[in-house]
Motif scaffolding. Structure first.
Motif, PDB file in Angstrom:
ATOM      1  N   LEU A  26      41.465  22.406  22.756  1.00  9.68           N
ATOM      2  CA  LEU A  26      40.060  22.031  22.755  1.00  9.68           C
ATOM      3  C   LEU A  26      39.264  22.948  23.688  1.00  9.68           C
ATOM      4  CD1 LEU A  26      37.527  20.245  22.439  1.00  9.68           C
ATOM      5  CD2 LEU A  26      38.549  18.652  24.060  1.00  9.68           C
ATOM      6  N   LEU A  27      39.788  23.171  24.890  1.00  6.04           N
ATOM      7  CA  LEU A  27      39.091  24.032  25.850  1.00  6.04           C
ATOM      8  C   LEU A  27      38.955  25.451  25.318  1.00  6.04           C
ATOM      9  CD1 LEU A  27      40.777  22.859  29.183  1.00  6.04           C
ATOM     10  CD2 LEU A  27      38.559  22.153  28.264  1.00  6.04           C
ATOM     11  N   ARG A  28      40.027  25.973  24.724  1.00  6.04           N
ATOM     12  CA  ARG A  28      39.982  27.345  24.197  1.00  6.04           C
ATOM     13  C   ARG A  28      38.961  27.470  23.070  1.00  6.04           C
ATOM     14  NH1 ARG A  28      45.670  27.123  25.415  1.00  6.04           N
ATOM     15  NH2 ARG A  28      46.143  26.295  23.346  1.00  6.04           N
ATOM     16  N   ARG A  29      38.905  26.473  22.197  1.00  8.27           N
ATOM     17  CA  ARG A  29      37.976  26.543  21.069  1.00  8.27           C
ATOM     18  C   ARG A  29      36.522  26.450  21.540  1.00  8.27           C
ATOM     19  NH1 ARG A  29      40.310  24.136  15.425  1.00  8.27           N
ATOM     20  NH2 ARG A  29      42.470  24.832  15.673  1.00  8.27           N
ATOM     21  N   ILE A  30      36.270  25.721  22.591  1.00 10.09           N
ATOM     22  CA  ILE A  30      34.919  25.689  23.148  1.00 10.09           C
ATOM     23  C   ILE A  30      34.562  27.066  23.713  1.00 10.09           C
ATOM     24  CG2 ILE A  30      33.463  24.735  24.980  1.00 10.09           C
ATOM     25  CD1 ILE A  30      35.001  22.089  24.638  1.00 10.09           C
ATOM     26  N   VAL A  37      28.542  28.797  25.742  1.00  8.33           N
ATOM     27  CA  VAL A  37      28.554  27.564  26.541  1.00  8.33           C
ATOM     28  C   VAL A  37      28.576  27.971  28.009  1.00  8.33           C
ATOM     29  CG1 VAL A  37      29.911  25.544  27.182  1.00  8.33           C
ATOM     30  CG2 VAL A  37      29.676  26.173  24.770  1.00  8.33           C
ATOM     31  N   ARG A  38      27.592  27.512  28.757  1.00  8.79           N
ATOM     32  CA  ARG A  38      27.470  27.924  30.154  1.00  8.79           C
ATOM     33  C   ARG A  38      28.576  27.330  31.016  1.00  8.79           C
ATOM     34  NH1 ARG A  38      22.372  26.198  33.823  1.00  8.79           N
ATOM     35  NH2 ARG A  38      23.451  24.211  33.545  1.00  8.79           N
ATOM     36  N   ASN A  39      28.765  26.019  30.938  1.00  2.00           N
ATOM     37  CA  ASN A  39      29.777  25.326  31.735  1.00  2.00           C
ATOM     38  C   ASN A  39      30.481  24.275  30.897  1.00  2.00           C
ATOM     39  OD1 ASN A  39      29.005  26.524  34.342  1.00  2.00           O
ATOM     40  ND2 ASN A  39      27.175  25.234  34.201  1.00  2.00           N
ATOM     41  N   ILE A  40      31.736  24.002  31.228  1.00  2.00           N
ATOM     42  CA  ILE A  40      32.458  22.838  30.716  1.00  2.00           C
ATOM     43  C   ILE A  40      32.679  21.927  31.918  1.00  2.00           C
ATOM     44  CG2 ILE A  40      34.515  21.959  29.567  1.00  2.00           C
ATOM     45  CD1 ILE A  40      34.894  24.748  28.344  1.00  2.00           C
ATOM     46  N   ILE A  41      32.101  20.737  31.858  1.00  2.00           N
ATOM     47  CA  ILE A  41      32.181  19.789  32.966  1.00  2.00           C
ATOM     48  C   ILE A  41      33.072  18.621  32.551  1.00  2.00           C
ATOM     49  CG2 ILE A  41      30.872  18.234  34.466  1.00  2.00           C
ATOM     50  CD1 ILE A  41      28.452  20.111  34.048  1.00  2.00           C
ATOM     51  N   VAL A  58      40.222  28.330  30.788  1.00  2.00           N
ATOM     52  CA  VAL A  58      38.909  28.920  30.521  1.00  2.00           C
ATOM     53  C   VAL A  58      38.157  29.084  31.835  1.00  2.00           C
ATOM     54  CG1 VAL A  58      38.729  27.969  28.189  1.00  2.00           C
ATOM     55  CG2 VAL A  58      37.873  26.645  30.125  1.00  2.00           C
ATOM     56  N   SER A  59      37.170  29.964  31.827  1.00  2.44           N
ATOM     57  CA  SER A  59      36.319  30.124  33.008  1.00  2.44           C
ATOM     58  C   SER A  59      35.188  29.097  32.965  1.00  2.44           C
ATOM     59  CB  SER A  59      35.742  31.540  33.063  1.00  2.44           C
ATOM     60  OG  SER A  59      34.979  31.792  31.894  1.00  2.44           O
ATOM     61  N   ASP A  60      34.508  28.933  34.069  1.00  2.06           N
ATOM     62  CA  ASP A  60      33.345  28.044  34.173  1.00  2.06           C
ATOM     63  C   ASP A  60      33.686  26.603  33.783  1.00  2.06           C
ATOM     64  OD1 ASP A  60      31.605  30.191  34.943  1.00  2.06           O
ATOM     65  OD2 ASP A  60      31.620  30.836  32.849  1.00  2.06           O
TER      66      ASP A  60
END
Length: 310
Positions: A26-30, A37-41, A58-60
């Motif tokens: 999920l994280l990789r696909r985002i 996408v600026r940030n994943i919170i 992932v970063s951010d």
């Protein structure tokens, strides 16, 4: 509202609890989306079940841990929204997987229409999804996009308010203007906010071209508990739901599902449909009338026991 689509900043916000081995995908696909996408919170319930290795995927990515006692469907998402100053807040759940690289782009496109202040994605069934759940996905999430506003209440009834935080985007300024998600919501926080949005004169977009894989194979017991909480949420917010009951839409789904299983020549599924539909209705009915039930019974009926702890 920002005038050009490419000027939007967007953060993805995901509440988690015991994420499984599919969570890194999920994280990789985002991170691979065509629209940045600026940030994943992440706000994670119970740090015991969090794998720090996921933070390297992932970063951010930013993670905040809370306890199980602190979690609430409304309050936790409200807290997450307060962590972001993005133009668009894209809420997802940990088990919703983007179907392609264009999920975020398609969601953002909806906000080009001035009246649209929220949008939700199409949910496709997972490979292990049973036939009744597959049909329910197509019933609730058809191929055709839609824009819903106050004028649709006579046509769609309660479905006008429908918006699913499995994957839903919100204009942050309007979210703040309307007071955001409730501080306390056992369930259905997305639809409560959706109702306020519609009644305030704004519109909700169904972004059929924005797709995630998401489905459940709930048992009758789980269906009962889920719909009990649904009934509680509607009883708690009569200003949103009292004029637009859910029963008619539920009956329509049962009828369409029965016709579907006969059409695919699997009539034995009518038995499963009967018991599932009965569990849903009884749970919903009891939830709507939870005020007359003893506390001990409520705790046996709910999916969210911590909600009832004083």
């Amino acid at each position: 509202m920002i005038e050009t689509m490419h000027a939007y900043t967007i953060d993805v916000l995901i509440p988690t609890f015991k994420p499984d081995k599919n969570f890194p995908e999920l994280l990789r696909r985002i991170a691979q989306q065509s629209y940045h996408v600026r940030n994943i919170i992440i706000v994670n319930t119970d740090e015991t079940f969090w794998n720090p290795e996921w933070e390297r995927e992932v970063s951010d990515l930013y993670v905040k841990h809370i306890t199980a006692e602190e979690f609430d469907h409304g309050k936790t998402r409200r807290f997450m929204a307060d962590l972001s100053d993005a133009d668009i807040l894209l809420f997802m759940t940990q088990d919703a997987v983007p179907a392609d690289h264009y999920l975020v782009e398609e969601m953002v496109k909806c906000f080009k229409l001035p009246s649209v202040r929220a949008a939700y994605a199409r949910q496709l069934p997972m490979p292990d999804c049973g036939p009744l759940e597959q049909f329910a996905r197509s019933f609730n999430y058809p191929k055709e996009p839609d824009i819903k506003d106050k004028d649709d209440l006579s046509r769609l009834g309660i479905k006008t308010f429908f918006c699913s935080n499995v994957c839903a985007a919100y204009d942050r300024r309007t979210y703040e203007e309307l007071g955001g998600f409730e501080d306390s919501a056992i369930f259905n926080e997305d639809m409560i906010y959706g109702g306020r949005l519609i009644l305030a004169g704004y519109a909700i977009a169904y972004a059929a071209d924005a797709k995630v894989f998401h489905s459940h194979n709930y048992s009758c017991r789980q269906q009962f508990k889920r719909n009990f909480d649904l009934g509680v949420s509607q009883a708690d917010y009569p200003e949103i739901f009292s004029a637009y009951p859910s029963e008619g839409e539920g009956i329509r789904l049962v009828r369409k599902s029965a016709a579907y299983v006969l059409r695919i020549r699997r009539p034995w599924l009518l038995v499963q449909l009967f018991f599932q539909s009965g569990a849903k209705y009884i749970g919903y009915f009891m939830g709507k009338h939870y005020g007359i039930l003893p506390d001990a019974l409520i705790r046996q009926c709910t999916m969210n026991r911590n909600y009832w702890i004083e």
